[in-house]
Design a protein around this motif. Structure first.
Motif, short mmCIF file in Angstrom:
data_model
loop_
_atom_site.label_atom_id
_atom_site.label_comp_id
_atom_site.label_asym_id
_atom_site.label_seq_id
_atom_site.Cartn_x
_atom_site.Cartn_y
_atom_site.Cartn_z
N ASP A 1 -7.45 -0.35 -5.68
CA ASP A 1 -6.13 -0.53 -6.15
C ASP A 1 -5.43 -0.69 -4.86
OD1 ASP A 1 -6.74 -0.86 -8.61
OD2 ASP A 1 -5.85 0.90 -9.22
N ASP A 2 -5.45 0.50 -3.78
CA ASP A 2 -4.95 0.52 -2.65
C ASP A 2 -5.28 -0.71 -1.55
OD1 ASP A 2 -3.39 2.37 -3.51
OD2 ASP A 2 -4.68 4.19 -2.56
N GLN B 1 -9.43 3.52 -7.36
CA GLN B 1 -7.98 3.85 -6.59
C GLN B 1 -8.06 3.13 -5.01
OE1 GLN B 1 -5.09 5.15 -8.10
NE2 GLN B 1 -4.02 4.02 -6.18
N HIS C 1 -6.90 1.49 8.04
CA HIS C 1 -6.54 2.92 7.83
C HIS C 1 -7.22 3.88 8.42
CE1 HIS C 1 -4.84 5.52 4.68
NE2 HIS C 1 -6.12 6.21 4.51
N ALA D 1 -0.38 8.68 -1.62
CA ALA D 1 -1.80 8.36 -2.25
C ALA D 1 -2.62 9.35 -2.59
CB ALA D 1 -2.26 7.26 -1.35
N MET E 1 0.78 -1.12 0.06
CA MET E 1 0.07 0.03 -0.12
C MET E 1 0.87 1.22 -0.12
SD MET E 1 -2.81 1.50 2.61
CE MET E 1 -3.55 -0.08 2.82
N LYS E 2 0.43 2.31 -0.87
CA LYS E 2 1.25 3.38 -0.74
C LYS E 2 1.27 4.29 0.48
CE LYS E 2 0.11 3.99 -5.61
NZ LYS E 2 -0.63 4.63 -6.44
#
Length: 180
Positions: A86-87, A83, A110, A7, A1-2
């Motif tokens: 994707d994360d 997005q 998160h 992000a 994960m960014k």
């Protein structure tokens, strides 16, 4: 994960506790409510923490929470959902011809980790409706223009174009007067 800030730059936003204002305020509204960059992401995650939703439901919920002052466009929501997926923060599942967006365990973690640093994306909405209803006036003008476009004669449509162009010019003159 960014990492967190990286992000946000990817979606065109900046960090969640950004000080600058979004130049357009998110689409609808009186013009007084300004959406902070990153707020669509935060609002989306917070709403999904309450329950899974479709993209359209997310847009509606944001509009409801701001009493109509803010409703992100599909062009803002759907790429963001992709997005977030994707994360690894959300999953989407097909349900009744729509994609239902659900937070993953990583998404919940998160939010729990970063929530204390986030500003409330809906906080300024109540103060935004103190002025004239510009949104309603623009909506009414749009409706009249559509009617003329659908059932008006060619001469009526040409006259309407002149009126709309003059109104646009007059609105920019109002802004120019305020900048002197």
């Amino acid at each position: 994960m960014k990492d967190h800030d990286d992000a946000h730059h990817h979606y065109g936003g900046e960090s969640d506790h950004q000080h600058g204002e979004h130049p357009r305020g998110g689409g609808r509204g009186s013009g007084r409510f300004r959406v902070q960059r990153g707020d669509v992401r935060i609002a989306t995650l917070l709403l999904l923490a309450e329950k899974p939703m479709h993209g359209y439901q997310l847009m509606q919920a944001m509009e409801e929470r701001t009493s109509g002052a803010w409703r992100p466009s599909p062009g803002g929501i759907y790429p963001l959902i992709a997005q977030l997926e994707d994360d690894g923060l959300v999953t989407t599942t097909a349900a009744g011809g729509r994609k239902l967006v659900t937070l993953t365990p990583a998404g919940h973690a998160h939010i729990q980790e970063l929530r204390p640093t986030w500003a409330d994306p809906f906080a300024n909405a109540d103060a935004s409706h103190g002025g004239p209803d510009l949104r309603g006036a623009v909506h009414d003008l749009h409706g009249a223009g559509r009617q003329i476009g659908m059932i008006g004669t060619l001469a009526q449509q040409e006259a309407a174009i002149v009126v709309i162009r003059e109104a646009r010019r007059a609105l920019y003159l109002i802004l120019a007067e305020g900048q002197q």
